[in-house]
Design a protein around this motif. Structure first.
Motif, short mmCIF file in Angstrom:
data_model
loop_
_atom_site.label_atom_id
_atom_site.label_comp_id
_atom_site.label_asym_id
_atom_site.label_seq_id
_atom_site.Cartn_x
_atom_site.Cartn_y
_atom_site.Cartn_z
N SER A 28 54.82 21.47 22.24
CA SER A 28 53.53 21.64 22.88
C SER A 28 52.44 20.89 22.12
O SER A 28 52.42 20.89 20.88
CB SER A 28 53.24 23.15 22.93
OG SER A 28 51.88 23.41 22.88
N ARG A 29 51.53 20.31 22.90
CA ARG A 29 50.41 19.58 22.27
C ARG A 29 49.51 20.55 21.52
O ARG A 29 49.13 20.31 20.39
CB ARG A 29 49.62 18.85 23.36
CG ARG A 29 48.44 18.08 22.81
CD ARG A 29 47.76 17.27 23.89
NE ARG A 29 48.33 15.95 24.03
CZ ARG A 29 48.70 15.40 25.18
NH1 ARG A 29 48.57 16.06 26.28
NH2 ARG A 29 49.20 14.18 25.21
N ARG A 30 49.19 21.69 22.17
CA ARG A 30 48.26 22.63 21.52
C ARG A 30 48.90 23.27 20.28
O ARG A 30 48.20 23.66 19.36
CB ARG A 30 47.73 23.68 22.49
CG ARG A 30 48.77 24.54 23.18
CD ARG A 30 48.87 25.92 22.66
NE ARG A 30 50.01 26.62 23.24
CZ ARG A 30 51.02 27.10 22.52
NH1 ARG A 30 51.04 26.97 21.21
NH2 ARG A 30 52.01 27.74 23.10
N ALA A 31 50.23 23.34 20.26
CA ALA A 31 50.90 23.90 19.08
C ALA A 31 51.08 22.82 18.01
O ALA A 31 51.33 23.13 16.85
CB ALA A 31 52.25 24.49 19.46
N GLY A 32 50.97 21.58 18.42
CA GLY A 32 51.21 20.49 17.47
C GLY A 32 52.66 20.48 17.00
O GLY A 32 52.97 20.01 15.90
N GLY A 33 53.55 21.00 17.82
CA GLY A 33 54.96 21.06 17.45
C GLY A 33 55.69 22.04 18.33
O GLY A 33 55.37 22.21 19.51
N LEU A 34 56.68 22.69 17.74
CA LEU A 34 57.56 23.57 18.51
C LEU A 34 56.97 24.97 18.69
O LEU A 34 56.50 25.60 17.74
CB LEU A 34 58.91 23.68 17.79
CG LEU A 34 59.95 24.58 18.44
CD1 LEU A 34 60.42 24.00 19.78
CD2 LEU A 34 61.15 24.76 17.49
N SER A 35 57.04 25.42 19.93
CA SER A 35 56.66 26.79 20.25
C SER A 35 57.88 27.45 20.89
O SER A 35 58.45 26.91 21.83
CB SER A 35 55.48 26.76 21.23
OG SER A 35 55.15 28.06 21.64
N VAL A 36 58.27 28.59 20.35
CA VAL A 36 59.40 29.32 20.94
C VAL A 36 58.84 30.34 21.92
O VAL A 36 58.22 31.33 21.53
CB VAL A 36 60.25 29.99 19.84
CG1 VAL A 36 61.26 30.95 20.46
CG2 VAL A 36 60.97 28.93 19.01
N GLY A 37 58.99 30.04 23.21
CA GLY A 37 58.44 30.91 24.24
C GLY A 37 59.32 32.12 24.49
O GLY A 37 60.54 32.05 24.38
N ILE A 38 58.67 33.23 24.82
CA ILE A 38 59.38 34.46 25.17
C ILE A 38 58.91 34.87 26.56
O ILE A 38 57.71 35.09 26.77
CB ILE A 38 59.11 35.57 24.14
CG1 ILE A 38 59.76 35.19 22.80
CG2 ILE A 38 59.68 36.92 24.61
CD1 ILE A 38 58.81 35.00 21.70
N ASN A 39 59.84 34.95 27.48
CA ASN A 39 59.50 35.27 28.86
C ASN A 39 59.82 36.74 29.14
O ASN A 39 60.98 37.11 29.32
CB ASN A 39 60.29 34.36 29.80
CG ASN A 39 59.92 34.58 31.26
OD1 ASN A 39 58.92 35.24 31.55
ND2 ASN A 39 60.71 34.04 32.16
#
Ligand code: SF4
Length: 335
Positions: A29-40
């Motif tokens: 993600s751009r806003r994370a500037g890297g990896l974001s581990v999403g939880i649904n």
């Protein structure tokens, strides 16, 4: 080509499909500037909002907003693995209250053991760097190969899940297991349910572990709020919830700006609406709210409605400037 350009395809694709996982998904993600581990936490895609720019394809758009929880669920959150199937023999269901089946929240239960297992597995792969050798993530530039956060986000409103607080506990457990003190836990929320009793334990746990709340605020007036977010939840409830939570918890405001309506021409937020919006932000600060900064985005992927389009970078900078001048808050613009 710079790293932003090279990784643009990842910023524009936040798909939920990864291996055989069903609740956890990695995105760059751009806003994370890297990896974001999403939880649904929204396998049924429940959301009290129906934003004009939403990218989630819902089957039952008209009915979901009717189901907004207004009080505690009848039953505590259960591991779905412990809930017998609906066609089970009566003896199998004896230990579970019948109300567990009649509760409208039932279809929103997620399998918490599965969630934890998926988090454990993905975390292990990332920590061992195996993840960055898996296609397509092996194409991500070095600069974005950093793990920024766990994000409670997904296909709907995470705090509308009866498993929200239990899910936060599982994330905390995995984060501690791997010693991931630099990896934040972020709740991305419409703020519709932040006042509900069953959400408080999860919020408190987030606070204890340095988590962040990113609260959506797309409007300054009820009229524009209803145009953008199309919700039955009153605008005043949203503001009150952000106010209450920001008085004890630093909050990031997340605002999505789009061109919409205008007889098909698509107009951005009006000047009067921008003034009302920054007045809302000021009101939150005056009431003792702790707002860390304001994120200003526009759409990067296909929206729900065809008469929605991205605003210009200049317009987002203009809004950021108005916010800064009136409130002193930093407005961060994302392309
Ligand atoms: S709050 Fe998020 S998930 Fe819900 S409708 Fe809006 S964009 Fe979609």
């Amino acid at each position: 080509m710079d790293t932003e350009e090279a990784d643009a395809k990842f910023f524009q694709n936040h798909g939920r499909l990864f291996e055989d996982f069903s609740l956890v998904y990695p995105v760059v993600s751009r806003r994370a500037g890297g990896l974001s581990v999403g939880i649904n936490l929204s396998p049924d895609q429940f959301c009290p909002f129906r934003c004009v720019y939403c990218q989630v394809q819902r089957q039952e758009r008209a009915s979901v907003a009717d189901e907004l929880p207004t009080s505690s669920p009848q039953t505590p959150c259960l591991d779905s693995s412990k809930i017998p199937p609906l066609n089970a023999a009566p003896s199998e269901t004896a230990s579970v209250s019948q109300s567990a089946y009649s509760s409208p929240f039932n279809k929103r239960y997620v399998d918490l053991d599965r969630l934890e297992q998926e988090l454990m597995t993905l975390s292990q792969w990332i920590v061992e760097h195996r993840f960055w050798q898996m296609p397509p993530f092996d194409q991500v530039t070095q600069v974005h190969q950093r793990w920024n956060d766990f994000a409670l986000s997904g296909d709907g409103e995470p705090t509308a899940s009866p498993c929200f607080s239990e899910a936060v506990k599982r994330i905390v457990k995995v984060r501690q297991h791997f010693g991931l003190t630099d990896v934040k836990i972020i709740l991305i929320t419409s703020s519709t349910c932040l006042h509900l009793p069953q959400v408080q334990e999860g919020l408190e746990l987030l606070r204890e572990h340095g988590g962040e709340i990113w609260a959506k605020l797309d409007a300054g007036t009820p009229e524009y709020y209803h145009e953008m977010n199309r919700s039955r939840v009153p605008f005043e409830r949203i503001l009150e919830n952000i106010q209450t939570v920001s008085q004890r918890f630093p909050v990031v405001i997340q605002t999505l700006l789009v061109n919409h309506g205008g007889d098909g021409q698509g107009k951005p937020m009006s000047g009067a609406e921008v003034e009302a919006y920054r007045e809302c932000l000021k009101g939150l600060l005056v009431a003792g709210g702790h707002i860390r900064y304001v994120q200003l985005h526009t759409i990067a992927r296909s929206p729900a409605e065809s008469d929605v389009s991205a605003v210009s970078h200049e317009f987002m900078e203009h809004v950021a400037d108005r916010v800064r001048r009136h409130t002193g808050l930093r407005g961060v613009v994302y392309r």
